[in-house]
Design a protein around this motif. Structure first.
Motif, short mmCIF file in Angstrom:
data_model
loop_
_atom_site.label_atom_id
_atom_site.label_comp_id
_atom_site.label_asym_id
_atom_site.label_seq_id
_atom_site.Cartn_x
_atom_site.Cartn_y
_atom_site.Cartn_z
N GLY A 11 57.67 -78.37 -9.62
CA GLY A 11 57.84 -77.76 -8.32
C GLY A 11 57.76 -78.78 -7.21
O GLY A 11 56.98 -79.70 -7.21
N GLN A 12 58.32 -78.62 -6.18
CA GLN A 12 58.46 -79.83 -5.44
C GLN A 12 58.05 -79.92 -3.98
O GLN A 12 58.19 -79.26 -3.23
N VAL A 41 46.10 -80.94 -2.67
CA VAL A 41 45.53 -80.72 -4.00
C VAL A 41 45.04 -82.03 -4.63
O VAL A 41 43.92 -82.08 -5.15
N PRO A 42 45.83 -83.13 -4.57
CA PRO A 42 45.31 -84.39 -5.15
C PRO A 42 44.03 -84.85 -4.48
O PRO A 42 43.11 -85.32 -5.17
N TYR A 43 43.95 -84.74 -3.16
CA TYR A 43 42.75 -85.19 -2.45
C TYR A 43 41.55 -84.33 -2.82
O TYR A 43 40.44 -84.85 -3.05
N LEU A 50 51.44 -76.11 -15.32
CA LEU A 50 52.68 -76.49 -14.65
C LEU A 50 52.57 -76.34 -13.14
O LEU A 50 53.03 -77.20 -12.39
N SER A 51 51.93 -75.26 -12.68
CA SER A 51 51.75 -75.05 -11.24
C SER A 51 50.90 -76.16 -10.64
O SER A 51 51.23 -76.72 -9.59
N LEU A 52 49.80 -76.48 -11.31
CA LEU A 52 48.89 -77.51 -10.81
C LEU A 52 49.57 -78.88 -10.82
O LEU A 52 49.48 -79.64 -9.85
N TRP A 53 50.26 -79.20 -11.91
CA TRP A 53 50.93 -80.50 -12.03
C TRP A 53 52.00 -80.65 -10.96
O TRP A 53 52.13 -81.71 -10.34
N ASN A 54 52.78 -79.60 -10.73
CA ASN A 54 53.84 -79.66 -9.72
C ASN A 54 53.28 -79.83 -8.31
O ASN A 54 53.86 -80.55 -7.48
N LEU A 55 52.15 -79.18 -8.03
CA LEU A 55 51.51 -79.34 -6.72
C LEU A 55 51.03 -80.78 -6.54
O LEU A 55 51.20 -81.37 -5.47
N LEU A 69 53.05 -90.81 -12.45
CA LEU A 69 52.58 -89.51 -12.93
C LEU A 69 53.64 -88.85 -13.80
O LEU A 69 53.33 -88.27 -14.85
N THR A 70 54.89 -88.96 -13.38
CA THR A 70 56.00 -88.39 -14.16
C THR A 70 56.08 -89.04 -15.54
O THR A 70 56.20 -88.35 -16.56
N MET A 71 56.01 -90.36 -15.58
CA MET A 71 56.08 -91.07 -16.85
C MET A 71 54.90 -90.76 -17.76
O MET A 71 55.02 -90.73 -18.98
N LEU A 72 53.74 -90.48 -17.15
CA LEU A 72 52.53 -90.22 -17.92
C LEU A 72 52.63 -88.92 -18.71
O LEU A 72 52.06 -88.82 -19.81
#
Length: 329
Positions: free
Chosen positions: A2-3, A98-100, A144-149, A163-166
């Motif tokens: 999600g972007q 969200v990351p912070y 998926l929701s959390l990762w996209n955020l 993060l994408t490559m991980l």
């Protein structure tokens, strides 16, 4: 796991109506957050009575959020990315990042002398992004929701790419005409592998390895499922399949434990599916199903303390498994 939008010029009257509408929506959002705060405070008071709790208290997004957070935090490759994010300057932006908020929670978990910590600020942040409190989420959907955020809010492009490559699984889909052998291929990316619990004959699969083999097993498309062949210029029987081309450092497997009935309700498949401590794709998939570069071992060892011992019966009924790749290049 999600972007801006432009709009045409409006009259002064329409702008005033829009501003009033926006203020009403903001007031409604603030009221909803305040109600959520009251519920969280009530939960916190009850949680204090449980002196044996460790890790994170459940703050209204079901226990799967705590498990997902701990899996993220157990991944040192992820936390390295998290610690290098650009901190938002404005206080309001910090509350919505969200990351912070995950970074703050991680530091609190590491420094706290208590048996458990509260994720209240992170939960408040998630509600601002339409993840509702007191709703039973599917773990894969929440992942998926959390990762996209997280991905969409990391402003540093290099970190976002890392993060994408991980987490990204690379596969190649193919379609082969059974009349003329004309073949088409397409590269795709996935964050999770959705693995079946039953094979094409509706027979129960006994191990995680069986489920992986079934997922990558080619499928014959005939009758109403035939596809248009560019060379034959008509619909023909085809062989459809998928080939694993690259394993990520963090491999996430989603066991499809829910199925939908015609009556529109869902039913959970709760039988055990044993999973091993490590997966060797050399032993599981064939050369046609797996590119040589993707034939590596992945291990559950690095994250097992989050979910417990795999020999426990409850562990075999899990439906989201996380493996770490061994000896990354």
């Amino acid at each position: 796991m999600g972007q801006g939008i432009g709009c045409p010029d409006k009259s002064r009257k329409s702008e005033l109506a829009l501003n009033q509408s926006m203020r009403k929506e903001e007031d409604g959002t603030e009221e909803a957050v305040e109600r959520g705060d009251q519920q969280l405070r009530a939960l916190r008071a009850v949680a204090d009575l449980n002196n044996g709790a460790i890790g994170l208290y459940n703050m209204g997004l079901s226990c799967c959020l705590n498990s997902l957070l701990q899996v993220f935090f157990m991944n040192t490759h992820f936390t390295v990315i998290l610690r290098r994010i650009r901190v938002p300057i404005e206080h309001a932006e910090q509350k919505k990042s969200v990351p912070y908020q995950m970074l703050l929670l991680l530091e609190q978990m590491q420094r706290s002398k208590q048996r458990a910590v509260y994720s209240q600020e992170l939960v408040r942040c998630l509600t601002m992004h339409n993840l509702k409190l007191f709703v039973q989420y599917d773990a894969a959907q929440l992942f998926l929701s959390l990762w996209n955020l997280i991905k969409s809010q990391i402003t540093d492009r290099e970190l976002a790419d890392r993060l994408t490559m991980l987490y990204t699984i690379r596969v190649q889909e193919y379609l082969v005409c059974q009349k003329c052998s004309f073949e088409t291929r397409r590269d795709s990316n996935m964050l999770t592998l959705p693995l079946p619990m039953f094979n094409s004959c509706s027979q129960r699969l006994k191990t995680l390895e069986d489920s992986l083999r079934c997922f990558f097993q080619p499928e014959q498309l005939t009758d109403n499922n035939m596809c248009l062949c560019e060379q034959c210029e008509r619909k023909t029987p085809c062989l459809q399949g998928m080939k694993l081309t690259c394993l990520p450092q963090t491999l996430t497997l989603h066991l499809k434990r829910f199925y939908y009935r015609k009556s529109s309700w869902t039913q959970k498949i709760s039988y055990s599916l044993p999973f091993p401590q490590s997966l060797d794709f050399n032993q599981i998939l064939t050369q046609e199903q797996c590119h040589p570069d993707a034939k590596e071992k992945v291990s559950w060892d690095d994250v097992k303390c989050t979910y417990g011992n795999s020999h426990c019966h409850w562990g075999e009924t899990a439906y989201l498994l996380v493996y770490m790749r061994k000896n990354p290049q």
